[in-house]
Write a protein that holds these residues in place. Structure first.
Motif, PDB file in Angstrom:
ATOM      1  N   ARG A   2       0.835  -1.185   0.000  1.00  0.00           N
ATOM      2  CA  ARG A   2       0.000   0.000   0.000  1.00  0.00           C
ATOM      3  C   ARG A   2       0.875   1.241   0.000  1.00  0.00           C
ATOM      4  NH1 ARG A   2      -4.481   0.774  -1.986  1.00  0.00           N
ATOM      5  NH2 ARG A   2      -5.345  -1.062  -1.007  1.00  0.00           N
ATOM      6  N   ARG A  54       5.494  -3.035  -8.286  1.00  0.00           N
ATOM      7  CA  ARG A  54       4.656  -2.834  -7.100  1.00  0.00           C
ATOM      8  C   ARG A  54       5.481  -2.470  -5.894  1.00  0.00           C
ATOM      9  NH1 ARG A  54      -0.808  -6.030  -7.612  1.00  0.00           N
ATOM     10  NH2 ARG A  54      -1.009  -5.254  -9.673  1.00  0.00           N
ATOM     11  N   GLN A  59       0.872   0.284  -4.475  1.00  0.00           N
ATOM     12  CA  GLN A  59      -0.306  -0.210  -5.152  1.00  0.00           C
ATOM     13  C   GLN A  59      -1.230   0.909  -5.632  1.00  0.00           C
ATOM     14  OE1 GLN A  59      -2.054  -3.352  -2.899  1.00  0.00           O
ATOM     15  NE2 GLN A  59      -2.089  -4.522  -4.758  1.00  0.00           N
ATOM     16  N   ASP A  60      -1.075   2.105  -5.053  1.00  0.00           N
ATOM     17  CA  ASP A  60      -1.960   3.196  -5.458  1.00  0.00           C
ATOM     18  C   ASP A  60      -1.533   3.756  -6.809  1.00  0.00           C
ATOM     19  OD1 ASP A  60      -3.543   2.980  -3.261  1.00  0.00           O
ATOM     20  OD2 ASP A  60      -2.239   4.237  -2.049  1.00  0.00           O
ATOM     21  N   ILE A  62      -0.542   2.462  -9.483  1.00  0.00           N
ATOM     22  CA  ILE A  62      -0.386   1.142 -10.085  1.00  0.00           C
ATOM     23  C   ILE A  62      -0.059   1.313 -11.561  1.00  0.00           C
ATOM     24  CG2 ILE A  62      -2.680   0.589 -10.920  1.00  0.00           C
ATOM     25  CD1 ILE A  62      -2.293  -1.863  -8.973  1.00  0.00           C
ATOM     26  N   TRP A  63       0.688   0.370 -12.097  1.00  0.00           N
ATOM     27  CA  TRP A  63       1.249   0.490 -13.438  1.00  0.00           C
ATOM     28  C   TRP A  63       1.130  -0.854 -14.101  1.00  0.00           C
ATOM     29  CZ3 TRP A  63       5.269  -1.408 -16.413  1.00  0.00           C
ATOM     30  CH2 TRP A  63       5.722  -0.607 -17.461  1.00  0.00           C
ATOM     31  N   THR A  66      -3.714  -4.334 -12.515  1.00  0.00           N
ATOM     32  CA  THR A  66      -4.432  -4.189 -11.250  1.00  0.00           C
ATOM     33  C   THR A  66      -4.703  -5.567 -10.659  1.00  0.00           C
ATOM     34  OG1 THR A  66      -6.525  -4.222 -12.406  1.00  0.00           O
ATOM     35  CG2 THR A  66      -5.540  -2.088 -12.031  1.00  0.00           C
ATOM     36  N   ARG A  67      -5.313  -5.593  -9.466  1.00  0.00           N
ATOM     37  CA  ARG A  67      -5.586  -6.883  -8.834  1.00  0.00           C
ATOM     38  C   ARG A  67      -6.647  -7.661  -9.611  1.00  0.00           C
ATOM     39  NH1 ARG A  67      -6.831  -6.853  -2.584  1.00  0.00           N
ATOM     40  NH2 ARG A  67      -4.935  -5.648  -2.669  1.00  0.00           N
ATOM     41  N   GLY A  69      -7.234  -7.216 -12.737  1.00  0.00           N
ATOM     42  CA  GLY A  69      -6.586  -7.592 -13.985  1.00  0.00           C
ATOM     43  C   GLY A  69      -5.757  -8.850 -13.833  1.00  0.00           C
ATOM     44  N   ASP A 135      -0.254  -9.768  -3.809  1.00  0.00           N
ATOM     45  CA  ASP A 135      -1.262  -8.817  -3.347  1.00  0.00           C
ATOM     46  C   ASP A 135      -1.936  -9.302  -2.081  1.00  0.00           C
ATOM     47  OD1 ASP A 135      -0.810  -6.941  -5.172  1.00  0.00           O
ATOM     48  OD2 ASP A 135      -2.449  -7.474  -6.514  1.00  0.00           O
TER      49      ASP A 135
END
Lengths: 144, 80
Positions: A2, A54, A59-60, A62-63, A66-67, A69, A135
């Motif tokens: 996070r 990550r 996680q904010d 994000i590149w 995503t989770r 995804g 994650d």
């Protein structure tokens, strides 16, 4: 993660490193039947690249993945694997018998293409599952 | 070649014993990563390049990252 713990040096190193890691992962997947490597190893290297992003960016910010995804990627990999298997079942072969697939190539080339499709499916599944494990390990109690 | 394989066998055993008997968990994870690298080199000496590649990718990179993130959520030292 996070909260990111990246600095300018880590950020620059990550930006330099990640494209080469991705290219190497694609090479390992695509060249896996002629040299050491394959779907599992290439997927692991892809997941290592995503996990590196990550770790540095958090996680904010994000590149790429995503989770949700990552979950879709894992399920899509299983679907590709099972789909190619059942497709060869549909053309009167055995399960995962790529030789019967109706591609306009010789039988040997058709087998190579089928193996490549299977390895792409395996790589997608491995990448998604490893990113999801990371994650789940770094989600500090909060769920979304 | 035989002496080289014996050298890496001894290194693997030393790393395994040290990882078990270390009280600092972060150091144990680092030693476990070294164990993975040595076993990857040993697999490559034996001729199993595919297994060595898998061991280097999974055992040395992904497992180490997962263990370190798991240590972040617990205490760093074991109880004596």
């Amino acid at each position: 993660m996070r909260t990111p713990f990246g600095s300018a040096v880590l950020d620059a190193a990550c930006r330099l490193l990640v494209p080469f890691v991705l290219i190497f992962a694609v090479y390992v997947i695509a060249h896996g039947h002629d040299s050491p490597g394959g779907g599992f190893q290439g997927g692991t290297i892809l997941a290592a690249a995503v996990i590196l992003i990550r770790l540095v960016h958090g996680q904010d910010a994000i590149w790429g993945l995503t989770r949700v995804g990552a979950l879709r990627l894992a399920c899509g990999g299983v679907a590709v694997f099972a789909g190619i298997g059942f497709l060869s079942l549909l053309f009167a072969g055995n399960y995962l018998d790529y030789g019967v697939l109706p591609l306009p190539l010789e039988t040997v080339k058709v087998r190579v293409m089928g193996t490549l499709g299977i390895e792409i499916g395996v790589a997608m599944a491995v990448t998604g599952v490893l990113v999801l494990i990371f994650d789940a390990l770094t989600a500090w109690g909060e769920e979304d | 070649m035989v002496s080289l394989s014996i050298f890496f066998q001894v290194l693997i055993v030393v790393c395994a014993v040290a990882a078990v008997f270390t009280h600092d968990l972060l150091a144990a994870v680092a030693i476990f990563g070294a164990f993975s690298f040595f076993s990857a080199i040993y697999f490559a000496i034996l001729g199993a390049l595919d297994v060595a590649f898998t061991e280097a990718a999974v055992g040395a990179v992904i497992t180490t990252v997962f263990f370190v993130t798991a240590i972040f959520r617990t205490a760093r030292r074991t109880k004596r």
